[in-house]
Design a protein around this motif. Structure first.
Motif, mmCIF file in Angstrom:
data_model
loop_
_atom_site.group_PDB
_atom_site.id
_atom_site.type_symbol
_atom_site.label_atom_id
_atom_site.label_comp_id
_atom_site.label_asym_id
_atom_site.label_seq_id
_atom_site.Cartn_x
_atom_site.Cartn_y
_atom_site.Cartn_z
ATOM 1 N N ARG A 31 -13.015 -6.257 11.004
ATOM 2 C CA ARG A 31 -14.060 -6.429 12.021
ATOM 3 C C ARG A 31 -15.250 -7.214 11.493
ATOM 4 N NH1 ARG A 31 -15.254 -0.587 13.688
ATOM 5 N NH2 ARG A 31 -13.921 -0.242 11.931
ATOM 6 N N CYS A 32 -15.652 -6.930 10.268
ATOM 7 C CA CYS A 32 -16.845 -7.562 9.703
ATOM 8 C C CYS A 32 -16.548 -8.893 9.035
ATOM 9 C CB CYS A 32 -17.498 -6.616 8.692
ATOM 10 S SG CYS A 32 -18.112 -5.109 9.456
ATOM 11 N N ASP A 33 -15.270 -9.209 8.869
ATOM 12 C CA ASP A 33 -14.836 -10.457 8.240
ATOM 13 C C ASP A 33 -15.517 -10.632 6.880
ATOM 14 O OD1 ASP A 33 -13.305 -12.755 8.097
ATOM 15 O OD2 ASP A 33 -14.895 -14.002 8.962
ATOM 16 N N ILE A 34 -15.343 -9.616 6.025
ATOM 17 C CA ILE A 34 -15.949 -9.634 4.704
ATOM 18 C C ILE A 34 -14.856 -9.649 3.640
ATOM 19 C CG2 ILE A 34 -18.063 -8.460 5.411
ATOM 20 C CD1 ILE A 34 -16.886 -5.850 4.342
ATOM 21 N N ALA A 35 -15.247 -9.962 2.421
ATOM 22 C CA ALA A 35 -14.311 -9.946 1.298
ATOM 23 C C ALA A 35 -13.996 -8.504 0.919
ATOM 24 C CB ALA A 35 -14.924 -10.667 0.101
ATOM 25 N N TRP A 36 -12.843 -8.298 0.284
ATOM 26 C CA TRP A 36 -12.445 -6.947 -0.119
ATOM 27 C C TRP A 36 -13.482 -6.321 -1.033
ATOM 28 C CZ3 TRP A 36 -9.157 -4.395 2.577
ATOM 29 C CH2 TRP A 36 -8.126 -5.064 3.238
ATOM 30 N N ARG A 37 -14.099 -7.130 -1.892
ATOM 31 C CA ARG A 37 -15.085 -6.584 -2.832
ATOM 32 C C ARG A 37 -16.335 -6.061 -2.136
ATOM 33 N NH1 ARG A 37 -15.240 -12.089 -3.484
ATOM 34 N NH2 ARG A 37 -17.170 -13.064 -2.780
ATOM 35 N N ASP A 38 -16.536 -6.451 -0.859
ATOM 36 C CA ASP A 38 -17.720 -6.033 -0.121
ATOM 37 C C ASP A 38 -17.485 -4.830 0.792
ATOM 38 O OD1 ASP A 38 -19.144 -8.104 -1.293
ATOM 39 O OD2 ASP A 38 -18.590 -9.522 0.284
ATOM 40 N N ARG A 46 -11.941 -0.165 -3.440
ATOM 41 C CA ARG A 46 -11.458 -1.344 -2.708
ATOM 42 C C ARG A 46 -10.045 -1.745 -3.116
ATOM 43 N NH1 ARG A 46 -15.516 -4.042 -6.133
ATOM 44 N NH2 ARG A 46 -14.391 -5.201 -7.715
ATOM 45 N N GLN A 47 -9.661 -1.462 -4.355
ATOM 46 C CA GLN A 47 -8.303 -1.794 -4.784
ATOM 47 C C GLN A 47 -7.283 -0.973 -4.009
ATOM 48 O OE1 GLN A 47 -10.767 -0.799 -6.760
ATOM 49 N NE2 GLN A 47 -11.086 -2.292 -8.390
ATOM 50 N N THR A 48 -7.607 0.289 -3.730
ATOM 51 C CA THR A 48 -6.701 1.151 -2.972
ATOM 52 C C THR A 48 -6.580 0.663 -1.541
ATOM 53 O OG1 THR A 48 -7.341 3.048 -4.328
ATOM 54 C CG2 THR A 48 -6.294 3.525 -2.204
ATOM 55 N N ILE A 49 -7.712 0.331 -0.926
ATOM 56 C CA ILE A 49 -7.706 -0.158 0.454
ATOM 57 C C ILE A 49 -6.905 -1.455 0.543
ATOM 58 C CG2 ILE A 49 -9.175 -0.854 2.395
ATOM 59 C CD1 ILE A 49 -9.574 2.051 1.542
ATOM 60 N N TRP A 50 -7.111 -2.354 -0.409
ATOM 61 C CA TRP A 50 -6.393 -3.623 -0.421
ATOM 62 C C TRP A 50 -4.891 -3.393 -0.599
ATOM 63 C CZ3 TRP A 50 -3.397 -5.899 -4.256
ATOM 64 C CH2 TRP A 50 -2.972 -7.195 -3.988
ATOM 65 N N THR A 51 -4.526 -2.478 -1.491
ATOM 66 C CA THR A 51 -3.108 -2.197 -1.730
ATOM 67 C C THR A 51 -2.447 -1.644 -0.473
ATOM 68 O OG1 THR A 51 -3.520 -1.766 -4.069
ATOM 69 C CG2 THR A 51 -1.479 -0.875 -3.147
ATOM 70 N N TRP A 52 -3.123 -0.730 0.224
ATOM 71 C CA TRP A 52 -2.571 -0.191 1.471
ATOM 72 C C TRP A 52 -2.389 -1.305 2.488
ATOM 73 C CZ3 TRP A 52 -5.357 5.010 2.891
ATOM 74 C CH2 TRP A 52 -5.070 5.963 1.907
ATOM 75 N N HIS A 53 -3.387 -2.171 2.610
ATOM 76 C CA HIS A 53 -3.299 -3.284 3.556
ATOM 77 C C HIS A 53 -2.107 -4.185 3.222
ATOM 78 C CE1 HIS A 53 -4.302 -7.364 4.995
ATOM 79 N NE2 HIS A 53 -4.636 -6.695 6.078
ATOM 80 N N ARG A 54 -1.964 -4.525 1.947
ATOM 81 C CA ARG A 54 -0.865 -5.394 1.516
ATOM 82 C C ARG A 54 0.485 -4.755 1.804
ATOM 83 N NH1 ARG A 54 1.986 -5.395 -3.049
ATOM 84 N NH2 ARG A 54 0.552 -3.944 -4.028
ATOM 85 N N ARG A 55 0.620 -3.469 1.521
ATOM 86 C CA ARG A 55 1.884 -2.776 1.767
ATOM 87 C C ARG A 55 2.204 -2.687 3.257
ATOM 88 N NH1 ARG A 55 1.207 2.229 -2.461
ATOM 89 N NH2 ARG A 55 1.521 1.008 -4.349
ATOM 90 N N MET A 56 1.186 -2.344 4.062
ATOM 91 C CA MET A 56 1.422 -2.220 5.505
ATOM 92 C C MET A 56 1.727 -3.579 6.142
ATOM 93 S SD MET A 56 -1.023 0.782 6.938
ATOM 94 C CE MET A 56 -2.566 0.276 6.231
#
Length: 87
Positions: A31-38, A46-56
């Motif tokens: 929604r906010c169109d931000i980088a994962w680090r933000d 953020r690594q966990t959130i990114w990993t879930w996104h990549r897997r899904m």
């Protein structure tokens, strides 16, 4: 919901992120169109959130959820006769 610390006998371990917070973190980032680090820390690492996104995204879960949400959102609005009166 809060993040809880899990780990072995020495107390070391990873932060367990609730599924609801993880999903909200993915949606927040989109929604906010931000980088994962933000992505705010309230959603978990953020690594966990990114990993879930990549897997899904890789196994089709993201597309299935998006399709169901859009299908549900396309339900026609009730007609004006059945709407509650304005306050």
């Amino acid at each position: 919901m809060t993040n809880v610390r899990v780990g072995g006998w020495n107390g070391a371990g990873r932060v367990a992120v609730s599924v609801a917070l993880g999903a909200e973190g993915i949606l927040y980032r989109s929604r906010c169109d931000i980088a994962w680090r933000d992505v705010p820390a309230v959603f978990g690492p953020r690594q966990t959130i990114w990993t879930w996104h990549r897997r899904m995204a890789g196994d089709g879960t993201r597309d299935t959820v998006l399709h169901r949400l859009l299908t549900h959102a396309d339900v026609p609005a009730p007609d004006a006769a059945s709407a509650p009166p304005p306050l």
